[in-house]
Scaffold this motif. Sequence first.
Motif, PDB file in Angstrom:
ATOM      1  N   SER A  70     -15.456 -92.120 -27.226  1.00 59.57           N
ATOM      2  CA  SER A  70     -16.029 -93.136 -27.807  1.00 59.57           C
ATOM      3  C   SER A  70     -17.257 -93.750 -26.927  1.00 59.57           C
ATOM      4  O   SER A  70     -18.180 -94.094 -27.050  1.00 59.57           O
ATOM      5  CB  SER A  70     -15.396 -94.286 -28.635  1.00 59.57           C
ATOM      6  OG  SER A  70     -14.487 -95.007 -27.394  1.00 59.57           O
ATOM      7  N   ASN A  71     -16.711 -93.746 -25.712  1.00 57.65           N
ATOM      8  CA  ASN A  71     -17.765 -94.204 -24.485  1.00 57.65           C
ATOM      9  C   ASN A  71     -18.822 -93.222 -24.412  1.00 57.65           C
ATOM     10  O   ASN A  71     -20.072 -93.517 -24.218  1.00 57.65           O
ATOM     11  CB  ASN A  71     -16.970 -94.279 -22.959  1.00 57.65           C
ATOM     12  CG  ASN A  71     -16.158 -95.647 -22.948  1.00 57.65           C
ATOM     13  OD1 ASN A  71     -16.266 -96.536 -24.000  1.00 57.65           O
ATOM     14  ND2 ASN A  71     -15.011 -95.480 -22.354  1.00 57.65           N
ATOM     15  N   SER A 109     -19.729 -91.307 -26.824  1.00 56.44           N
ATOM     16  CA  SER A 109     -20.634 -91.476 -28.254  1.00 56.44           C
ATOM     17  C   SER A 109     -21.607 -92.668 -27.827  1.00 56.44           C
ATOM     18  O   SER A 109     -22.851 -92.704 -28.487  1.00 56.44           O
ATOM     19  CB  SER A 109     -19.913 -91.758 -29.509  1.00 56.44           C
ATOM     20  OG  SER A 109     -19.039 -90.540 -29.822  1.00 56.44           O
ATOM     21  N   TRP A 110     -21.064 -93.827 -27.396  1.00 52.92           N
ATOM     22  CA  TRP A 110     -21.995 -94.866 -27.216  1.00 52.92           C
ATOM     23  C   TRP A 110     -22.933 -94.576 -26.187  1.00 52.92           C
ATOM     24  O   TRP A 110     -24.093 -95.032 -26.472  1.00 52.92           O
ATOM     25  CB  TRP A 110     -20.967 -96.218 -26.697  1.00 52.92           C
ATOM     26  CG  TRP A 110     -21.759 -97.087 -25.884  1.00 52.92           C
ATOM     27  CD1 TRP A 110     -21.934 -97.423 -24.550  1.00 52.92           C
ATOM     28  CD2 TRP A 110     -22.657 -98.057 -26.645  1.00 52.92           C
ATOM     29  NE1 TRP A 110     -22.789 -98.337 -24.469  1.00 52.92           N
ATOM     30  CE2 TRP A 110     -23.304 -98.701 -25.558  1.00 52.92           C
ATOM     31  CE3 TRP A 110     -22.966 -98.555 -27.902  1.00 52.92           C
ATOM     32  CZ2 TRP A 110     -24.133 -99.975 -25.823  1.00 52.92           C
ATOM     33  CZ3 TRP A 110     -23.818 -99.434 -28.221  1.00 52.92           C
ATOM     34  CH2 TRP A 110     -24.480-100.305 -27.274  1.00 52.92           C
ATOM     35  N   GLY A 152     -25.153 -91.204 -27.762  1.00 56.10           N
ATOM     36  CA  GLY A 152     -24.945 -91.040 -29.219  1.00 56.10           C
ATOM     37  C   GLY A 152     -26.677 -90.950 -29.539  1.00 56.10           C
ATOM     38  O   GLY A 152     -26.690 -89.847 -30.654  1.00 56.10           O
ATOM     39  N   LYS A 162     -28.935-101.874 -21.853  1.00 52.64           N
ATOM     40  CA  LYS A 162     -27.891-101.465 -22.814  1.00 52.64           C
ATOM     41  C   LYS A 162     -26.821-100.479 -22.055  1.00 52.64           C
ATOM     42  O   LYS A 162     -25.746-100.039 -22.902  1.00 52.64           O
ATOM     43  CB  LYS A 162     -28.447-100.816 -24.177  1.00 52.64           C
ATOM     44  CG  LYS A 162     -29.161-101.755 -24.961  1.00 52.64           C
ATOM     45  CD  LYS A 162     -29.996-101.145 -26.018  1.00 52.64           C
ATOM     46  CE  LYS A 162     -30.963-102.188 -26.863  1.00 52.64           C
ATOM     47  NZ  LYS A 162     -31.628-101.418 -27.976  1.00 52.64           N
ATOM     48  N   ARG A 185     -27.060 -97.231 -21.702  1.00 57.36           N
ATOM     49  CA  ARG A 185     -27.100 -96.064 -22.497  1.00 57.36           C
ATOM     50  C   ARG A 185     -28.302 -95.102 -22.259  1.00 57.36           C
ATOM     51  O   ARG A 185     -29.255 -95.563 -21.536  1.00 57.36           O
ATOM     52  CB  ARG A 185     -27.304 -96.584 -24.098  1.00 57.36           C
ATOM     53  CG  ARG A 185     -26.312 -97.703 -24.603  1.00 57.36           C
ATOM     54  CD  ARG A 185     -26.773 -97.848 -25.999  1.00 57.36           C
ATOM     55  NE  ARG A 185     -26.405 -96.838 -26.803  1.00 57.36           N
ATOM     56  CZ  ARG A 185     -26.879 -96.560 -28.059  1.00 57.36           C
ATOM     57  NH1 ARG A 185     -27.437 -97.617 -28.752  1.00 57.36           N
ATOM     58  NH2 ARG A 185     -26.449 -95.331 -28.683  1.00 57.36           N
ATOM     59  N   THR A 200     -12.178 -92.232 -24.572  1.00 54.58           N
ATOM     60  CA  THR A 200     -11.967 -93.678 -25.203  1.00 54.58           C
ATOM     61  C   THR A 200     -10.620 -94.551 -24.578  1.00 54.58           C
ATOM     62  O   THR A 200      -9.714 -93.465 -24.032  1.00 54.58           O
ATOM     63  CB  THR A 200     -11.293 -93.315 -26.716  1.00 54.58           C
ATOM     64  OG1 THR A 200     -12.644 -92.755 -27.277  1.00 54.58           O
ATOM     65  CG2 THR A 200     -11.143 -94.722 -27.456  1.00 54.58           C
TER      66      THR A 200
END
Length: 509
Positions: free
Chosen positions: A86-87, A89-90, A93, A167, A169, A470
């Motif tokens: 999930s990290n 994907s964040w 993504g 962000k 990202r 995750t």
Amino acid sequence: MGDPILTTVDWARAQFALTAMYHWIFVPLTLGLSFLIAFFESIYVKTGNEEWKKLTKFWTTLFGINFAIGVATGIILEFQFGTNWSNYSWMVGDIFGAPLAIEGIFAFFLEATFFAVMFFGWHRVSKGFHLFSTWMVAIGSNLSAVWILVANGWMQFPTGMAFNPDKARFEMQNFWDVALSPVAVHKFTHTTSSAFLLASLFVVGISALFLLQERHQKMAKRSMVVAAVFGFIASVFVGFTGDEAAFNVAQRQPMKLAAMEGLYVGQEKAPIVAMGIINSKKKPGDDLPAFYQEVKIPGLLSLLANRDPNSFVPGINDLVFGNPERNVVGAEQRMVTGKIALAELARYKYAKDKGDAEEAAAALALFDQHKGDLGYGYLNNPIEAAPPVATTFYSFHIMVVLGTLFPVIFLAVLYFAFKGTLEYQRWLNLLCFFSIFLGYVAQQAGWIVAEVGRQPWAIYGLLPVGVASTNIAASNVQITFFMFLTLFTALLLAEIRIMMKQIKIGPEA
């Protein structure tokens, strides 16, 4: 059990590897067999010979069984980005999701739309439209592979993006830089051509089984000739694309290339190890020999890596500890600048939260100077930057050796087919049948080189897998690992059983 976070990462890695390797049992056969079926049906439409139609329908049945189970494993693979990564994907993504979305919207719908016509439309649509549908399934299947491999190519060579410090990202800046990066292009051409090779081995091998059993000999020989021609052309293409893929690895992932060859100390006129036994106790920076035994070809690695047999190729020690004489910056130095980048990013966010614009601007300026090594800031030891050498080395060499054997088999099939004695060559037909399994070994070895050789990075040089995963309990991943292991094994056994039943029935059904 060690650090619980590391344990979770290890299980997440194992689960993704398990799913990807099972998925890659089904996918390459789908990619290549779809085109072979299109060839068979084109001959049927051109000649009007019903034997070619019967032959096309037989291979289509095997294709359908494989296609359905491949889809099931592929869907689970994509869900794991949300559950275990999930990290990742964040953080990426926005970039990684784009090619996967295109694959789902465009290519997969193209396959699905014409798949039904291909299977159930023989007596419902014209010959021409049915042939068109078969070609669309083949093209759609391979277009699906384009976007999956673009996404994977970006993980190997991140480009066309920028880091957003507000962000935390990575965000896409140029879609075409991502889609047309040299790594993505060479990954697609090499992977799909190797899939064509595997499917050719499958058709040749099953047809050889018919010859050994003295069943359906005319259909078997026709299938073998078409598949051997396709397989030989694919083999030659695999050789060229493999050379280009290795050159790209040398330019953009030199650590992976060093692991592929077990090269610890960089050198000019670097040799390729034709065969060797890796010293499993060897670590970066120690004085132990890299191999127990090896056979080398001088200068060939330098030629492959830089197109110059006299050039310098950095080794694992150079890339871990640096080599100032050769202007090689090692992971040890990059960790220092990476940690500065992380510290300045934290200072920037803190200053921004406080409303201190001057402090935030100063921190951001320093972050920008060091952000190229951001990922190295997460490493605790420079040796972590080296992938598992033995696994990468053996996988690479198994793939190359088998890739050299397959075109010889295709040529032998064509030689005896045109002599009219193919059905009497028991040794060759046995070799063809067992080459199906060797083809799968080569496919799996190729993926191990690509993915294990990329470690410890989820995104090469930017995001280690330990940060991408995750933060959940290891037991959760363990449970699903064994669930998937059971499910995938059951699916594989089901596929083998259904295929064996159809092969036993043969094209007469």
